[in-house]
Design a protein around this motif. Sequence first.
Motif, PDB file in Angstrom:
ATOM      1  N   GLU A 136      -0.532 -33.121  25.924  1.00  0.00           N
ATOM      2  CA  GLU A 136      -1.955 -33.072  26.240  1.00  0.00           C
ATOM      3  C   GLU A 136      -2.131 -32.910  27.745  1.00  0.00           C
ATOM      4  OE1 GLU A 136      -3.442 -36.853  24.853  1.00  0.00           O
ATOM      5  OE2 GLU A 136      -2.896 -37.869  26.723  1.00  0.00           O
ATOM      6  N   ASN A 137      -3.215 -32.214  28.093  1.00  0.00           N
ATOM      7  CA  ASN A 137      -3.645 -32.171  29.477  1.00  0.00           C
ATOM      8  C   ASN A 137      -5.128 -32.519  29.488  1.00  0.00           C
ATOM      9  OD1 ASN A 137      -5.084 -29.794  28.863  1.00  0.00           O
ATOM     10  ND2 ASN A 137      -3.408 -28.488  29.545  1.00  0.00           N
ATOM     11  N   GLU A 138      -5.815 -32.288  30.568  1.00  0.00           N
ATOM     12  CA  GLU A 138      -7.224 -32.688  30.643  1.00  0.00           C
ATOM     13  C   GLU A 138      -8.119 -31.928  29.675  1.00  0.00           C
ATOM     14  OE1 GLU A 138      -8.838 -32.717  34.547  1.00  0.00           O
ATOM     15  OE2 GLU A 138      -7.425 -34.222  35.267  1.00  0.00           O
TER      16      GLU A 138
ATOM     17  N   SER B  42      -6.810 -29.843  26.681  1.00  0.00           N
ATOM     18  CA  SER B  42      -6.334 -29.414  25.360  1.00  0.00           C
ATOM     19  C   SER B  42      -5.122 -30.212  24.879  1.00  0.00           C
ATOM     20  CB  SER B  42      -5.986 -27.924  25.382  1.00  0.00           C
ATOM     21  OG  SER B  42      -4.895 -27.682  26.255  1.00  0.00           O
ATOM     22  N   TYR B  43      -4.817 -29.997  23.589  1.00  0.00           N
ATOM     23  CA  TYR B  43      -3.636 -30.560  22.935  1.00  0.00           C
ATOM     24  C   TYR B  43      -2.782 -29.400  22.454  1.00  0.00           C
ATOM     25  CZ  TYR B  43      -6.726 -34.605  22.691  1.00  0.00           C
ATOM     26  OH  TYR B  43      -7.576 -35.631  22.998  1.00  0.00           O
ATOM     27  N   TYR B  44      -1.475 -29.543  22.537  1.00  0.00           N
ATOM     28  CA  TYR B  44      -0.573 -28.468  22.116  1.00  0.00           C
ATOM     29  C   TYR B  44       0.824 -29.039  21.935  1.00  0.00           C
ATOM     30  CZ  TYR B  44       0.131 -28.601  27.194  1.00  0.00           C
ATOM     31  OH  TYR B  44       0.349 -29.017  28.473  1.00  0.00           O
TER      32      TYR B  44
ATOM     33  N   PHE C 298       0.694 -32.353  32.630  1.00  0.00           N
ATOM     34  CA  PHE C 298       0.571 -32.754  31.238  1.00  0.00           C
ATOM     35  C   PHE C 298       1.579 -33.836  30.908  1.00  0.00           C
ATOM     36  CE2 PHE C 298       3.662 -29.249  30.722  1.00  0.00           C
ATOM     37  CZ  PHE C 298       4.563 -29.772  29.819  1.00  0.00           C
TER      38      PHE C 298
ATOM     39  N   GLY D 179       3.111 -36.219  27.210  1.00  0.00           N
ATOM     40  CA  GLY D 179       3.211 -36.130  25.764  1.00  0.00           C
ATOM     41  C   GLY D 179       4.203 -37.112  25.186  1.00  0.00           C
TER      42      GLY D 179
ATOM     43  N   VAL E 208      -1.168 -41.493  24.007  1.00  0.00           N
ATOM     44  CA  VAL E 208      -1.350 -40.042  23.997  1.00  0.00           C
ATOM     45  C   VAL E 208      -2.324 -39.745  22.864  1.00  0.00           C
ATOM     46  CG1 VAL E 208      -0.198 -37.826  23.638  1.00  0.00           C
ATOM     47  CG2 VAL E 208       0.931 -39.617  24.961  1.00  0.00           C
ATOM     48  N   ASP E 209      -3.375 -38.986  23.167  1.00  0.00           N
ATOM     49  CA  ASP E 209      -4.445 -38.745  22.192  1.00  0.00           C
ATOM     50  C   ASP E 209      -4.228 -37.525  21.298  1.00  0.00           C
ATOM     51  OD1 ASP E 209      -5.899 -40.970  23.082  1.00  0.00           O
ATOM     52  OD2 ASP E 209      -6.815 -39.797  24.682  1.00  0.00           O
ATOM     53  N   HIS E 210      -3.090 -36.856  21.417  1.00  0.00           N
ATOM     54  CA  HIS E 210      -2.814 -35.663  20.606  1.00  0.00           C
ATOM     55  C   HIS E 210      -3.051 -36.003  19.134  1.00  0.00           C
ATOM     56  CE1 HIS E 210      -0.636 -32.390  18.708  1.00  0.00           C
ATOM     57  NE2 HIS E 210      -0.536 -31.794  19.898  1.00  0.00           N
TER      58      HIS E 210
END
Length: 108
Positions: free
Chosen positions: A60-62, A64-66, A21, A23, A84-86
């Motif tokens: 973010e990972n492939e 989800s966002y957190y 991930f 971020g 970063v698409d979060h």
Amino acid sequence: MEMKVAKFAIGQVVRHRVHPFRGVIFDVDPEFANSDEWWESIPEEHRPRKDQPFYHLFAENETSYYVAYVSEQNLLQDETGEPVDHPDVGGMFHTLENGRYHMWGGTH
């Protein structure tokens, strides 16, 4: 008492050294400032030292966002140059330049 200097800065895009991930850093603690329960949930052989900066990330990972809380020893600068698409990034930051987002209302 020795003053700790954070290696990474707010707005910087980073990736985890082991886990897949990446971020944007939105806050920094000079040393561990989370709960004992959180700390003890990490397998002992993987627990980072508490006496180092810890970073709050819009992660973010492939899939989800957190929000992640990561020790300095487990972060590397992200070299992709990709945004970063979060979904929370746009509320705090705007332009991405040279691997770092600039905060709304801030100067650089």
